[in-house]
Design a protein around this motif. Structure first.
Motif, PDB file in Angstrom:
ATOM      1  N   ILE A  14       4.537  -7.633   2.812  1.00 40.97           N
ATOM      2  CA  ILE A  14       4.606  -7.674   4.279  1.00 40.97           C
ATOM      3  C   ILE A  14       4.420  -6.270   4.859  1.00 40.97           C
ATOM      4  N   PHE A  15       5.102  -5.279   4.251  1.00 46.53           N
ATOM      5  CA  PHE A  15       5.011  -3.902   4.747  1.00 46.53           C
ATOM      6  C   PHE A  15       3.582  -3.378   4.664  1.00 46.53           C
ATOM      7  N   TRP A  16       2.961  -3.513   3.470  1.00 48.64           N
ATOM      8  CA  TRP A  16       1.620  -2.960   3.293  1.00 48.64           C
ATOM      9  C   TRP A  16       0.575  -3.759   4.065  1.00 48.64           C
ATOM     10  N   GLY A  17       0.780  -5.065   4.176  1.00 53.49           N
ATOM     11  CA  GLY A  17      -0.131  -5.868   4.988  1.00 53.49           C
ATOM     12  C   GLY A  17      -0.068  -5.469   6.449  1.00 53.49           C
ATOM     13  N   GLY A  18       1.155  -5.264   6.955  1.00 55.14           N
ATOM     14  CA  GLY A  18       1.327  -4.833   8.342  1.00 55.14           C
ATOM     15  C   GLY A  18       0.737  -3.459   8.587  1.00 55.14           C
ATOM     16  N   LEU A  19       0.869  -2.568   7.598  1.00 61.74           N
ATOM     17  CA  LEU A  19       0.332  -1.216   7.733  1.00 61.74           C
ATOM     18  C   LEU A  19      -1.195  -1.236   7.783  1.00 61.74           C
ATOM     19  N   MET A  20      -1.812  -2.075   6.955  1.00 63.65           N
ATOM     20  CA  MET A  20      -3.273  -2.188   6.963  1.00 63.65           C
ATOM     21  C   MET A  20      -3.771  -2.738   8.308  1.00 63.65           C
ATOM     22  N   ALA A  22      -2.170  -2.454  11.212  1.00 68.26           N
ATOM     23  CA  ALA A  22      -1.956  -1.396  12.204  1.00 68.26           C
ATOM     24  C   ALA A  22      -3.049  -0.342  12.127  1.00 68.26           C
ATOM     25  N   ASP A  23      -3.506  -0.037  10.907  1.00 71.80           N
ATOM     26  CA  ASP A  23      -4.574   0.948  10.735  1.00 71.80           C
ATOM     27  C   ASP A  23      -5.876   0.454  11.364  1.00 71.80           C
ATOM     28  N   LYS A  24      -6.165  -0.826  11.198  1.00 68.63           N
ATOM     29  CA  LYS A  24      -7.380  -1.398  11.785  1.00 68.63           C
ATOM     30  C   LYS A  24      -7.304  -1.420  13.312  1.00 68.63           C
ATOM     31  N   LYS A  30      -6.694   9.088  13.039  1.00 71.25           N
ATOM     32  CA  LYS A  30      -6.746  10.130  14.070  1.00 71.25           C
ATOM     33  C   LYS A  30      -5.378  10.763  14.315  1.00 71.25           C
ATOM     34  N   TYR A  31      -4.323  10.131  13.797  1.00 71.67           N
ATOM     35  CA  TYR A  31      -2.976  10.695  13.887  1.00 71.67           C
ATOM     36  C   TYR A  31      -2.567  11.399  12.589  1.00 71.67           C
ATOM     37  N   GLY A  32      -3.515  11.523  11.659  1.00 68.46           N
ATOM     38  CA  GLY A  32      -3.243  12.219  10.406  1.00 68.46           C
ATOM     39  C   GLY A  32      -2.831  11.327   9.259  1.00 68.46           C
ATOM     40  N   PHE A  33      -2.910   9.996   9.449  1.00 72.82           N
ATOM     41  CA  PHE A  33      -2.513   9.061   8.393  1.00 72.82           C
ATOM     42  C   PHE A  33      -3.752   8.424   7.766  1.00 72.82           C
ATOM     43  N   ASN A  34      -3.788   8.450   6.447  1.00 75.83           N
ATOM     44  CA  ASN A  34      -4.874   7.805   5.713  1.00 75.83           C
ATOM     45  C   ASN A  34      -4.280   6.619   4.957  1.00 75.83           C
ATOM     46  N   VAL A  35      -4.678   5.407   5.347  1.00 77.98           N
ATOM     47  CA  VAL A  35      -4.099   4.193   4.768  1.00 77.98           C
ATOM     48  C   VAL A  35      -5.081   3.564   3.788  1.00 77.98           C
ATOM     49  N   LEU A  36      -4.635   3.450   2.530  1.00 78.61           N
ATOM     50  CA  LEU A  36      -5.394   2.787   1.475  1.00 78.61           C
ATOM     51  C   LEU A  36      -4.519   1.669   0.908  1.00 78.61           C
ATOM     52  N   PRO A  37      -5.083   0.753   0.124  1.00 81.10           N
ATOM     53  CA  PRO A  37      -4.246  -0.299  -0.467  1.00 81.10           C
ATOM     54  C   PRO A  37      -3.086   0.285  -1.270  1.00 81.10           C
ATOM     55  N   PHE A  38      -1.870   0.050  -0.799  1.00 80.44           N
ATOM     56  CA  PHE A  38      -0.633   0.490  -1.451  1.00 80.44           C
ATOM     57  C   PHE A  38      -0.521   2.014  -1.560  1.00 80.44           C
ATOM     58  N   LEU A  39      -1.251   2.733  -0.714  1.00 80.91           N
ATOM     59  CA  LEU A  39      -1.161   4.196  -0.694  1.00 80.91           C
ATOM     60  C   LEU A  39      -1.282   4.690   0.746  1.00 80.91           C
TER      61      LEU A  39
END
Length: 399
Positions: A14-20, A22-24, A30-39
């Motif tokens: 749920i956490f990583w799905g929600g993060l992905m 939010a990234d989309k 642009k805020y300095g966060f790079n979101v990859l699968p589970f990273l």
């Protein structure tokens, strides 16, 4: 009903799905966060100035410490290899004394109660490790591109991104100073934590009196005490005999036989349990209290610190020692992505000519690559054996 590890898995998904998602939606890059699968990586340059100022105040002193870090790191590696070799021998000849080398997985290999303290140890260890790399690099004149923090599945991490082109141009000695500095700082952190643990009573003596009981931090799920004793319970006496410390508990249990009835005086009241069979010595009784700690009462002037404050500090120090010492050993092994692998490549390159070949099955293979790959395979197999063999013969109890 979901089991604990299934709940953990669902929460992570749920956490990583929600993060992905939010990234989309918000383009977190642009805020300095790079979101990859589970990273998740957060990169910044704000720490660069601090690293440069710290290193350039006394670059010569940092270089001397860099020279010390090389033998110190390899000494830790040598001692770690000795302990792991002894662990393997125990797995074959004395299984009850063997322990598998396992990753920290909350709810599976480590209880959530312990993981909270382990998390502090992980953060402190990685922060010191990466800061050491950054300061050592600047002391050698190597620029820092960026630094930051990361989250891999559920484990936090940190990094200092060194300019690799500039790193290639410095001499071998400078490279070894930079690469070994992280593990050396981890060794120093582990030794400081161990010193504080060994003298813990003296450290807290201005605020707390001598130990008057034992704090239960974990209970073996296979024991009769499981479900009756919970973490943070304080044990004061067994069958009327005062239990002042973990040592007093060990001494008392020497005379306990399987299926003896024990009346425990605890902070939760009187609790009656039946001793089980000790898995390491079947003729001895076993109540399943794991990793007990001394319980200290504060002086009247220090009442505001509370009864459990020393135990929180003690647990943090324990995990700082465990994590720092473990990282200092594993990081120096010749395993890809670890500092030990980079050091090995640098040393081999210094002593073995690039054009030198070794004939295997009538094929010429680069001697450099052969040495490095053999070392890598040996290290990986060595760690794998320390995980598999003790796990099969002795099992494990969550930390």
């Amino acid at each position: 009903m979901l089991t604990e590890w299934q709940l953990v898995l669902v929460a992570l998904l749920i956490f990583w799905g929600g993060l992905m998602v939010a990234d989309k939606m918000f383009n977190l890059e642009k805020y300095g966060f790079n979101v990859l699968p589970f990273l998740l990586i957060c990169r910044t340059t704000k720490l660069n100035n601090f690293l440069s100022k710290t290193a350039l105040k006394a670059p010569r002193a940092w270089r001397v410490m860099g020279d010390v870090s090389i033998p110190l790191s390899y000494s830790a590696l040598g001692y770690g290899v000795y302990l792991l070799s002894l662990n393997l021998l125990n797995a074959f000849f004395r299984p009850q004394q063997a322990s598998p080398v396992i990753p920290l997985i909350p709810g599976i290999t480590i209880t959530w109660f312990s993981f909270i303290y382990a998390l502090v140890g992980i953060v402190v260890t990685l922060a010191f490790h990466e800061l050491a790399h950054g300061i050592a690099a600047r002391a050698e004149g190597v620029p820092i591109k960026s630094s930051g923090v990361l989250l891999l599945l559920f484990l936090p991490g940190g990094f200092v991104e060194i300019d690799e082109e500039a790193m290639e141009k410095v001499r071998t000695r400078s490279k070894l100073r930079i690469l070994s500095s992280g593990s050396a700082v981890n060794v120093a952190t582990a030794l400081i934590a161990l010193l504080l643990i060994a003298n813990f009573q003296a450290v807290i003596s201005p605020w707390y009196g001598p130990s008057v009981g034992v704090v239960i931090t974990n209970v073996d799920p296979q024991s009769f005490a499981y479900g009756k004793l919970v973490p943070s319970t304080v044990l004061f006496a067994i069958n009327g005999t005062p239990i002042w410390s973990p040592l007093a508990l060990d001494i008392y249990l020497l005379n306990v036989k399987p299926f003896d009835t024990l009346n425990l005086t605890t902070s939760m009241g009187e609790i009656t349990i039946t001793a089980g069979i000790n898995p390491k010595a079947p003729y001895k009784g076993y109540i399943g209290i794991l990793y007990p700690q001394p319980f200290y009462l504060p002086y009247p002037s220090s009442w505001w610190l509370g009864h459990m404050f020393p135990n929180h500090v003690y647990m943090v120090l324990q995990w700082m020692f465990i994590v720092s010492f473990s990282v200092s050993i594993v990081n120096m092994m010749p395993i890809p992505a670890f500092d030990g692998d980079k050091i090995l490549q640098e040393v081999v390159s210094s002593f073995v000519a690039e054009e030198k070949k070794t004939s295997i099955l009538r094929k010429g293979i680069s001697t450099r690559k052969l040495i490095v790959n053999l070392a890598r395979a040996t290290a990986i197999c060595f760690l794998a054996l320390n995980f598999i063999v003790p796990l099969l013969v002795a099992g494990f109890t969550p930390l």
